[in-house]
Scaffold this motif. Sequence first.
Motif, PDB file in Angstrom:
ATOM      1  N   SER A  83     -40.783 -15.082  -3.195  1.00  0.00           N
ATOM      2  CA  SER A  83     -40.372 -16.045  -4.228  1.00  0.00           C
ATOM      3  C   SER A  83     -41.594 -15.848  -5.198  1.00  0.00           C
ATOM      4  N   TRP A  84     -41.018 -15.711  -6.452  1.00  0.00           N
ATOM      5  CA  TRP A  84     -41.851 -15.534  -7.611  1.00  0.00           C
ATOM      6  C   TRP A  84     -42.576 -17.045  -7.930  1.00  0.00           C
TER       7      TRP A  84
ATOM      8  N   GLU B 111     -47.784 -12.246  -0.365  1.00  0.00           N
ATOM      9  CA  GLU B 111     -46.400 -13.039  -0.397  1.00  0.00           C
ATOM     10  C   GLU B 111     -45.305 -11.863   0.066  1.00  0.00           C
ATOM     11  N   LYS B 112     -45.530 -10.614  -0.169  1.00  0.00           N
ATOM     12  CA  LYS B 112     -44.744  -9.852   0.313  1.00  0.00           C
ATOM     13  C   LYS B 112     -44.496  -9.693   1.717  1.00  0.00           C
ATOM     14  N   ARG B 113     -45.782  -9.753   2.491  1.00  0.00           N
ATOM     15  CA  ARG B 113     -46.168  -9.748   4.103  1.00  0.00           C
ATOM     16  C   ARG B 113     -45.729 -11.096   4.515  1.00  0.00           C
ATOM     17  N   ARG B 114     -45.656 -12.081   3.820  1.00  0.00           N
ATOM     18  CA  ARG B 114     -45.536 -13.402   4.187  1.00  0.00           C
ATOM     19  C   ARG B 114     -44.175 -13.489   4.723  1.00  0.00           C
TER      20      ARG B 114
END
Length: 301
Positions: free
Chosen positions: A229-230, A221-224
Amino acid sequence: MSRDIHKKKHLSSFQLIILGFASVILLGAIILMLPVSSAEGVITPFNQTLFTSTSAVCVTGLAVLDTGSYWSVFGQVVILLLIQIGGLGVVTVAVSVFMLSGRKISLMQRSTMQNAISAHKVGGIVRLTKFILKGTLFIEMAGALALLPVFYHDFGRKGIWMAVFHSISAFCNAGFDLCGSTSLVAYNTNPIINFIVPFEIIMGGLGFIVVLDIHDKYIKEKRRSSSFSWHHLFGSFALHTKIVLMMTVSLVVIGTLLFLIMEFNNPATIGKMNLGDKLVVSFFQSVTTRTAGFSTVDMYS
């Protein structure tokens, strides 16, 4: 002569797991019988050491002998090793030894490991094992360092061992402590004890399959995108992870509220505390009573 006679008989994964646990328990019981394991230098009866060893390996926390006063430092180290093996799992420890020795992990060993930790598939077992070892070491070391100021202040150099022992015991959800029959009652309002110990209990209780899923999806998610977004992160978790997280939060919250309500005016537990301390103690009891076995209040009052 039938070929079946010449076939090698291999133990199934479940038989290996059971045999491994039984062997570790028996070996632990025998070592704890030795005079060097007791503080008084006496031979401890087999039935008592067998109970202690079984409780440690199965991370149950029940004890017929006071861990802090009856056992010598050597005996406590043995108990802690049994707790660590039980927390990681006998098969995980065995596979880890094979990996560290540079030996190739066979398909049979991978299948046994899969059954031992309830992994979804055989693929990725080696990576999962490495993650378990690194994660365990990191959390237990971090927990010990966080607990060290409290125990060092109260016990001096012995506090170093106290911090390590309680950190491992908490993460493995074992419930063994070195504080005697009062457990952690003396620290019922200490913020460090009331945060670190429950945190380690929860992390150990989640299971590494869940933790690995959270770790991988978080990195993804961090790389996306730059807009983290949690909500999207939670939605990407596996169904197993979602259920475990939701049930963990629900049980902790519900347990905290129920303990707070039922013990609110009990002077022997939290009745004389301010609201903040009542919430902290209630939270601790909600977490620990699920599986860990520590206590910051006298449950017999």
